[in-house]
Every structure is written in structure tokens, then in C-alpha cells.
Design an enzyme around this catalytic site. Structure first.
Site, PDB file in Angstrom:
ATOM      1  N   SER A  13     -18.020 -30.893   0.814  1.00  0.00           N
ATOM      2  CA  SER A  13     -16.685 -31.011   0.218  1.00  0.00           C
ATOM      3  C   SER A  13     -15.655 -30.216   1.003  1.00  0.00           C
ATOM      4  O   SER A  13     -15.971 -29.181   1.582  1.00  0.00           O
ATOM      5  CB  SER A  13     -16.735 -30.473  -1.227  1.00  0.00           C
ATOM      6  OG  SER A  13     -15.428 -30.320  -1.750  1.00  0.00           O
ATOM      7  N   TYR A  23     -18.231 -23.354  -6.652  1.00  0.00           N
ATOM      8  CA  TYR A  23     -18.554 -24.729  -6.238  1.00  0.00           C
ATOM      9  C   TYR A  23     -18.463 -24.846  -4.713  1.00  0.00           C
ATOM     10  O   TYR A  23     -19.415 -25.249  -4.050  1.00  0.00           O
ATOM     11  CB  TYR A  23     -17.622 -25.739  -6.906  1.00  0.00           C
ATOM     12  CG  TYR A  23     -17.702 -27.104  -6.266  1.00  0.00           C
ATOM     13  CD1 TYR A  23     -16.652 -27.590  -5.498  1.00  0.00           C
ATOM     14  CD2 TYR A  23     -18.849 -27.884  -6.383  1.00  0.00           C
ATOM     15  CE1 TYR A  23     -16.735 -28.822  -4.881  1.00  0.00           C
ATOM     16  CE2 TYR A  23     -18.944 -29.111  -5.764  1.00  0.00           C
ATOM     17  CZ  TYR A  23     -17.880 -29.579  -5.010  1.00  0.00           C
ATOM     18  OH  TYR A  23     -17.965 -30.798  -4.384  1.00  0.00           O
ATOM     19  N   LYS A  35     -21.518 -25.280  -1.772  1.00  0.00           N
ATOM     20  CA  LYS A  35     -21.561 -26.348  -0.767  1.00  0.00           C
ATOM     21  C   LYS A  35     -21.665 -25.740   0.637  1.00  0.00           C
ATOM     22  O   LYS A  35     -22.428 -26.211   1.486  1.00  0.00           O
ATOM     23  CB  LYS A  35     -20.306 -27.222  -0.860  1.00  0.00           C
ATOM     24  CG  LYS A  35     -20.281 -28.149  -2.054  1.00  0.00           C
ATOM     25  CD  LYS A  35     -21.406 -29.192  -1.981  1.00  0.00           C
ATOM     26  CE  LYS A  35     -21.337 -30.199  -3.102  1.00  0.00           C
ATOM     27  NZ  LYS A  35     -22.430 -31.195  -3.050  1.00  0.00           N
TER      28      LYS A  35
HETATM   29  C1  WQD Z   1      -5.283 -33.261  -7.326  1.00  0.00           C
HETATM   30  C2  WQD Z   1      -3.817 -32.934  -7.508  1.00  0.00           C
HETATM   31  C3  WQD Z   1      -3.430 -31.202  -9.111  1.00  0.00           C
HETATM   32  C4  WQD Z   1      -4.636 -33.360 -12.691  1.00  0.00           C
HETATM   33  C5  WQD Z   1     -10.855 -31.232  -6.728  1.00  0.00           C
HETATM   34  C6  WQD Z   1     -11.950 -30.373  -6.223  1.00  0.00           C
HETATM   35  C7  WQD Z   1     -12.577 -30.981  -4.996  1.00  0.00           C
HETATM   36  C8  WQD Z   1     -13.006 -32.395  -5.262  1.00  0.00           C
HETATM   37  C9  WQD Z   1     -11.848 -33.207  -5.790  1.00  0.00           C
HETATM   38  C10 WQD Z   1     -15.380 -32.309  -5.685  1.00  0.00           C
HETATM   39  C11 WQD Z   1      -3.586 -31.432  -7.619  1.00  0.00           C
HETATM   40  C12 WQD Z   1      -2.798 -32.513  -9.565  1.00  0.00           C
HETATM   41  C13 WQD Z   1      -4.375 -33.032 -11.368  1.00  0.00           C
HETATM   42  C14 WQD Z   1      -3.555 -33.468 -13.612  1.00  0.00           C
HETATM   43  C15 WQD Z   1      -2.013 -32.951 -11.850  1.00  0.00           C
HETATM   44  N1  WQD Z   1     -14.107 -32.403  -6.159  1.00  0.00           N
HETATM   45  N2  WQD Z   1      -3.096 -32.840 -10.968  1.00  0.00           N
HETATM   46  N3  WQD Z   1      -2.282 -33.262 -13.152  1.00  0.00           N
HETATM   47  O1  WQD Z   1      -8.027 -30.074  -7.206  1.00  0.00           O
HETATM   48  O2  WQD Z   1      -7.413 -31.454  -5.142  1.00  0.00           O
HETATM   49  O3  WQD Z   1      -9.802 -31.247  -5.804  1.00  0.00           O
HETATM   50  O4  WQD Z   1     -11.345 -32.529  -6.976  1.00  0.00           O
HETATM   51  O5  WQD Z   1     -15.754 -32.297  -4.533  1.00  0.00           O
HETATM   52  O6  WQD Z   1     -13.701 -30.213  -4.660  1.00  0.00           O
HETATM   53  O7  WQD Z   1     -11.373 -29.139  -5.849  1.00  0.00           O
HETATM   54  O8  WQD Z   1      -8.290 -32.606  -7.198  1.00  0.00           O
HETATM   55  O9  WQD Z   1      -7.683 -34.401  -8.757  1.00  0.00           O
HETATM   56  O10 WQD Z   1      -8.047 -32.052  -9.665  1.00  0.00           O
HETATM   57  O11 WQD Z   1      -6.012 -32.543  -8.323  1.00  0.00           O
HETATM   58  O12 WQD Z   1      -0.863 -32.774 -11.456  1.00  0.00           O
HETATM   59  O13 WQD Z   1      -3.732 -33.747 -14.834  1.00  0.00           O
HETATM   60  O14 WQD Z   1      -3.385 -33.501  -8.740  1.00  0.00           O
HETATM   61  O15 WQD Z   1      -2.577 -30.119  -9.401  1.00  0.00           O
HETATM   62  O16 WQD Z   1      -2.356 -31.131  -6.977  1.00  0.00           O
HETATM   63  P1  WQD Z   1      -8.285 -31.253  -6.332  1.00  0.00           P
HETATM   64  P2  WQD Z   1      -7.547 -32.920  -8.577  1.00  0.00           P
END
Ligand code: WQD
Length: 336
Positions: free
Chosen positions: A124, A148, A152
Site C-alpha cells: 500500500s 496498518y 505492510k
Molecule cells: C480519500 C479522501 C479524505 C471520506 C485510505 C488508506 C489507504 C488505502 C485507501 C488501504 C481523503 C476524503 C473521505 C469522507 C472525505 N487503504 N474523504 N469524506 O485516506 O486516501 O487512503 O484508503 O490500503 O491505505 O489510507 O482514502 O477514501 O479514506 O479518503 O472527504 O467521508 O477523501 O479526507 O482526502 P485515503 P479515503
């Protein structure tokens, strides 16, 4: 090839199983079903016409692994089995080191003793530090900031040392950025347990009326529209990247680390706008504060994947939105 797919009933694993079968490989899935449904097996079979072999198995079950490797001879392993929620890893680090690290060690130990020498590992982009400048290359500093991401990276390090100690080993760790979307058939997709943390599944459930409104976490980032930027990659592009990795290991030994992303950044607002436009569905939303731990901008440098795998993403942001929404509409409650 005969491929063991651990975690193959999960989101990325199930889509990779579809791609593996389409490419003519024979697959056996080993999964403890702790965060996925056996229904995925029937769906994979409906898409490909062939039901994958299946063994309910926790990676930490050493006798169970021995039994599996004694009974079946595998040419390669694709290792997806693990837990992957960042926030949960902070609250319950032992669950993450036990599942992701101890489980991987037990799997690799058994596999090595049974002569399996080709392995693709699901890693990841969370292994990169919060301060990595995008586009992020594979040689960027590794400084995970949660259990997490650390788990990895630990497995990547273990694999690197194993390759140093065993000349015949062939390993590729694939560092995913933000996987989204679903198979175009709408038969397999992302089925988070409980309220989703990730943007796309949350957005889909708001569109479906299962959740009230989307909160955009942060509008004061130093980005073009003030919202955070990520590298969203269609899960079928990700699956194809795994096939290319398997082909690469046919002729290359040692340890290889490769990013899988589009190489482009997309903001939360751009995703929200694209989704509403493509699917003609309104997404009630509000603008809230930043989410702790979020970076402003994370997207991949994908030159290495292009060079060594001959792989570039083919699906567009519109495809991601269209396919995610089709899965949500066809499966309002996931695999239930
Ligand atoms: C993306 C963007 C949030 C929800 C994570 C893990 C990563 C991988 C993918 C496993 C961010 C914004 C989100 C919401 C929002 N998982 N957001 N409102 O944090 O980039 O990555 O998931 O491998 O390891 O870290 O993904 O989809 O949570 O967030 O505004 O209700 O969407 O702030 O900017 P992230 P995400």
C-alpha cells in the site's frame, strides 16, 4: 498457472481472481472470511464460468497452511489476506501486526518449504511518509505513520530479506494508491462491513440514500480547489497490474517494489462532481474540517510500472464513478 490467492473473496482479491481466470489461470482462494463474503465465490464463477477452489483458512493457522500446501501444488501465490483500515489499526495495533505480519510469516514459511518461489504481495502507498512529495516514486522515503502502513512495510522488509537469503525467490510487492470502482458486470465490488471510511463507498451509500450526506473533510488544503488530492485507481486496472506482475516474475528473480496508480491526482470535489455528472444522481454534502492524519496530496509516479510491467491504467474517472454506482445499485447491501 495454478495460483493460490489468499484473501481472494475480498475487494481487490476478488477482482484479481476474475482477471486471473480470464487469463486462463487456475485459482484456489484461501480466506478466513473475516471481512468478506463467500457469495463472492459464486459471483466470480458467474463472471468467469468457473468456480474457484476455496479453502476457509486463517493465515496464522500453520497446520492449516501445511495441509493446503501438502494437498495442492501452486506455481505462484498472490497474497491479499490481511486487514486494511487505517483508523482501526491505530485503535487495535495488535490485530494488524497479528493478521498482516504474523499471518504473512506463517504463509511464507509454509510456501517456501513447499517450493513455491513466486509471490505477488498486496502492499500500500501508506508505507510512504506523510511528507512524501507527489508524484511519489518507489525510492521515496518510507515512513508509515500508522500500524496498518507499518505492517505492510514490515512484510515488504521480510520479503526483501527472504529474497537475499533464497536466490530462487521471485517477489513483487505492489503499492496501491486508492482503489475504487467495481467490475463492469456489477457482480463483484467493494462491500465494506459497517459504515465505510473510504470516500467512494461512502459517496455511493449517500447516493443510494443509505447514508444522509457526505462530509467533505477539509476545504483549506493548498490544492487547486482546497480539497485533498488522491490517486484513485480503478480496481480492474489494479487487477491487470497483478497479472503483469505475475508475468514479470516468469523471467525475473529477486525483490521488486512497484507503485500501482494512475499517476494523476483527483480532488474530493472533482470526484464528487464527476460522480454526480456521470450518474445523474445528487449527493447531499457539507464541507467540514480536515480529517486528522490526512495528507493534502498523494499520487503516484508510475514510470516504473510502465517500464517493467508495460502497464498503464486504462479506466477513466468516469469509468470509476459509473462502475462503482452500478455495483451499489445492483447490490444495495453488498453481498448480503
Ligand atoms: C480519500 C479522501 C479524505 C471520506 C485510505 C488508506 C489507504 C488505502 C485507501 C488501504 C481523503 C476524503 C473521505 C469522507 C472525505 N487503504 N474523504 N469524506 O485516506 O486516501 O487512503 O484508503 O490500503 O491505505 O489510507 O482514502 O477514501 O479514506 O479518503 O472527504 O467521508 O477523501 O479526507 O482526502 P485515503 P479515503
Amino acid at each position: 498457472m495454478k495460483v493460490l490467492v489468499t484473501g481472494g473473496t475480498g475487494y481487490i482479491g476478488s477482482h484479481t481472481c476474475v482477471a486471473l481466470q480470464a487469463a486462463g489461470h487456475e485459482i484456489t482462494i484461501a480466506d478466513n472470511l473475516s471481512n468478506s463474503s463467500p457469495e463472492a465465490l459464486a459471483r466470480i464463477a458467474r463472471i468467469s464460468g468457473t468456480r474457484p477452489g476455496f479453502q476457509a483458512l486463517d493465515m496464522r493457522d500453520a497446520p492449516g497452511l501445511e495441509k493446503l500446501f501438502d494437498a495442492q501444488c501452486f506455481d505462484a501465490i498472490m497474497h491479499f489476506a490481511g486487514v486494511k483500515a487505517v483508523a482501526e489499526s491505530v485503535a487495535d495495533p495488535l490485530k494488524y501486526y497479528s493478521n498482516n505480519v504474523m499471518g504473512s510469516i506463517a504463509l511464507f514459511d509454509s510456501a517456501l518449504r513447499h517450493g513455491v518461489t513466486r509471490l505477488v504481495f498486496s502492499s500500500s502507498a501508506t508505507v510512504y511518509g506523510e511528507n512524501s512529495r507527489s508524484p511519489i516514486r518507489e525510492d521515496a522515503p518510507v515512513a508509515p505513520v500508522n500500524p496498518y502502513g507499518r505492517s505492510k512495510h514490515m512484510v515488504e522488509e521480510i520479503l526483501t530479506e527472504m529474497c537475499r537469503a533464497n536466490a530462487g525467490l521471485r517477489v513483487m510487492a505492489l503499492r496501491y494508491f486508492n482503489p475504487v470502482g467495481a467490475h463492469p458486470s456489477g457482480l463483484v465490488g467493494e462491500a465494506p462491513v459497517g459504515t465505510p471510511n473510504n470516500l467512494m463507498p461512502y459517496l455511493c451509500q449517500v447516493a443510494a440514500g443509505r447514508l444522509e450526506e457526505l462530509t467533505v473533510f477539509g476545504t483549506d488544503y493548498p490544492t487547486p480547489d482546497g480539497t485533498a488530492v488522491r490517486d484513485y485507481i480503478h480496481v480492474m486496472d489494479l487487477a491487470e497490474g497483478h497479472l503483469r506482475a505475475l508475468e514479470f516474475l516468469e523471467s525475473h528473480g529477486g525483490m521488486h517494489l512497484v507503485n500501482l496508480g494512475t499517476g494523476r491526482g483527483t480532488s474530493v470535489l472533482e470526484m464528487l462532481t464527476a460522480f454526480q455528472r456521470v450518474n445523474q444522481v445528487p449527493i447531499p454534502h457539507r464541507f467540514g474540517a480536515r480529517r486528522p492524519g490526512d495528507t493534502k496530496e498523494t499520487f503516484a509516479d508510475v514510470a516504473l510500472a510502465d517500464r517493467v510491467l508495460g502497464w498503464r491504467t486504462q479506466y477513466s474517472l468516469d469509468d470509476m464513478c459509473r462502475d462503482a454506482w452500478r455495483w451499489q445499485k445492483m447490490n444495495p447491501k453488498g453481498y448480503e
